[in-house]
Design an enzyme around this catalytic site. Sequence first.
Site, PDB file in Angstrom:
ATOM      1  N   THR A  23       0.847  -1.197   0.000  1.00  0.00           N
ATOM      2  CA  THR A  23       0.000   0.000   0.000  1.00  0.00           C
ATOM      3  C   THR A  23       0.876   1.239   0.000  1.00  0.00           C
ATOM      4  O   THR A  23       2.051   1.199   0.383  1.00  0.00           O
ATOM      5  CB  THR A  23      -0.892   0.075   1.246  1.00  0.00           C
ATOM      6  N   ASP A  24       0.282   2.349  -0.402  1.00  0.00           N
ATOM      7  CA  ASP A  24       0.869   3.636  -0.079  1.00  0.00           C
ATOM      8  C   ASP A  24       0.661   3.836   1.431  1.00  0.00           C
ATOM      9  O   ASP A  24      -0.148   3.154   2.059  1.00  0.00           O
ATOM     10  CB  ASP A  24       0.193   4.748  -0.885  1.00  0.00           C
ATOM     11  N   TRP A  25       1.383   4.768   2.027  1.00  0.00           N
ATOM     12  CA  TRP A  25       1.400   4.885   3.488  1.00  0.00           C
ATOM     13  C   TRP A  25       0.009   5.195   4.054  1.00  0.00           C
ATOM     14  O   TRP A  25      -0.595   6.210   3.702  1.00  0.00           O
ATOM     15  CB  TRP A  25       2.417   5.946   3.894  1.00  0.00           C
TER      16      TRP A  25
END
Length: 646
Positions: A155-157
Site C-alpha cells: 500500500t501507499d502509506w
Amino acid sequence: MGSTWNQDLVYEVGEAMGNEALEYGVDVVLGPGANIHRHPLCGRNFEYYSEDPLLTGLMGAAMVNGIESNGVGTALKHYVANNQETERGLNDVIISERALREIYLKGFELVVDQAQPWTIMSSYNKVNGTYTSESKYLLTDILRDDWGFEGLVMTDWFGGRDAAAQVRAGNDLLEPGTKRQWDALTEAYEEGTLSLETIDRSAGRLLSLVLQSPKMQNTPARNQPDLQAHAAITRRTATEGMVLLKNTDGLLPLASGQEVALLGVTAYNFIAGGSGSGDVNEAYSVSLEEGLTQAGFTVNETAHDIYRAHRAANEEGFQKPEGTGALFTPFSPPEMQFTADQLADIAASAQVGILTLGRNAGEGGDRKEVDDFLLSDVEQEMLKLSTEAFHAVGKPLVVVMNIGGVIETASWKDLPDAILLAWQGGQEGGNSVADILVGNENPSGKLPMTFPIQLADHASHANFPEGGENLTTMGLMTGFLFPADERPEEEKMRNRDYTHYDEGVYVGYRHFDKAALEVSYPFGFGLSYTQFAYSEPEAVNENDTITVTASVTNTGQRAGKEAIQVYVEKVGSAIDRPLQELKAFAKTQLLEPAATEQLTMQIPIRQLAYWDEEGAQWVIEPGAYRVKIGASSRDIRAEIEIEIEP
C-alpha cells in the site's frame, strides 16, 4: 526524463540511483511513478513522465531496469488512476473500463511486461467505488492473472481502510503498518474471513522479497557511491531533457563571455525539484547564476543588486521549509519587481537579458490556475517591461522556464526572442541550462505533454478540483480522519470525494487532435540548433509485429540528436477512437552535419488493439492503418499505409 525520449539515458539514471541505494543499504527504491498527466494542475506531475501511456511505460521500464540492475528493487507507483492530489485518500475515480485499460493501466502494463519490478505500490484513491488496495480485480485479476506480475504489492502509506480486504485482494504489505491493522487481521483470521491460504500467499511474497534483498545476500553497505560520476549523469540527462520552444533568428546559442542580466528570483534560487516524497535532499544545487558564471558569462551587477535588496526585504519568504513542512510546502520565494527605469539601466549595461520563470509543486495538493498556471501580475509586468527595455536598445531577451508542470504560454510567447523550457534539473540544473545556452550541448528534448492555449481546453478540466487544497492531509497521514466515508451520498463533493473521467480515452493530444483545437505547443515538440530531414518510412508486418524503418539526416551546421516519433491512425475506423496514437519512438545518436542514421522501431500488433467493453477483451480492427513519422504530433514528415488482416 520524459522529455529526453531516450530510454538508454533514463536507464543510466536508474543505474546510478540503484547504485546509491545499494551503497547506502537500501533494498527497495519507492519509485518510479507511472501515473498519467491527466490534467496540468496535478501537484505531482513533476514525478510522472507523460500524458501518453507508451512514453510513460517505456521510460518507466528503463528506470526500473536501471535501478534493479544493481540487485535492489523498485516500487512502481501509484497503481492506479492517482491523477490528482486533492482528497487523494478519499477520491473515487469513476471511469470507463476502456479508458482505464487504454490510458491509465497501459503504462503500468508496459513496465511489468518489459521490466517485471520487484514491487508495485497501490494508490490511495478508489476506482469505481473500491479502494485500489482492496480491489481483487486490479491487484489479482489484471495485475497478476492478465499481466503475469510476479512480485509483491504494497500500500501507499496508511492507504485503504479494510486490512483484511486488502490482503484478500492481493495487497501483501500494509505500509507502514499499524496496531489497528494487526488487530483487524488477527480478528479476520479468527472469524474465518481471512484464510490461512491467503495469509500464506502474502507471507510467501514477502519472504521472496526479503530473500532476494541485498541484506539477505550479505551485500555490504559501503556508503561509497561515485557521486561525481552520478552528478555528471544528472547534468547530462537534465540537459538532454530541456526543450527549446523558441529561437528567433538563431539567437541561441549565446557567445560565451557576454554580460547577462538575470531577471527573476529563480535565476538565483534555481528550483532543483518538486516537493513531497518525490523530493530529494540534494548535496548541493547549482543556480542559473552559478552555471552561467562557470560557463564564462558575466552577471550584470545592477540586476543582481536589485535581487539582493529584494531578498533582504523579504527574508521570511526566502526561508526554505524544514521537517514535515518541507514535505508539503513547496519552496516558492516571492518574485521581485522592477521599474521601467531600472530595466532601462540594466538593458543599457548588459548584452542579453535572461528572465527566469519559476514554479514549484508537490505531494498533498494540486496547483491552481491563477498565479500558477497563469503568470502572476508581477510576472506579466516584469516580462513586458523587460522585453520593451532590451528591445528598445536592440538587445535580446531570453526566457528560461524553471518549472515542474505546464504553464500558460500562448499569451506571452511572442514577447521574448527565445524560450528554453529547463524543467527542474536537479543538483546540476544551473550547469545544464548553461550547457544549452552557450552551445556546449544542442537541445534535443521534446515535450512529453501538450501545452494548451487555455487550461479549460483540456477535456479533463470539466472534472478536476479547483482550489488545490487537500482537506484531509493530516487525516490521510495518520489514518484516522476520513469524514467523506461517513457522509451521505448527497453531501459528497464533486472532484473531491469522486471524480468522473468523462473524457474517456481523450487525454492530452488525443483530445486536442479529436477536437481540432489549436495548442500553444504540441505533444512531442522541440527545436534544435540544427535541422533534420526524414526519409520515407518502410513498414513490414511479420511475426505479429510491425517493423518501421526510417532514416534521419542532419541537414544543418551543428551536431545534434533527433527524437523520431511514430503515430498510428486506423483508416476508416468503425469505432470512436483517437485520430492517432503514439506507438513507437527512437532517438538518434549525436549526428554530425550531413550524417545520416537509420532507425528501426517495432510495434507489436497487439498494441494497435482497443478495449471492447461489451466483449471485455482487446480487439484489433482489421484493415488499413496509416503509420506516420513525425517530429511532433503535429509535424508529420512522412507516412505509409499497412494492412492488418482479420
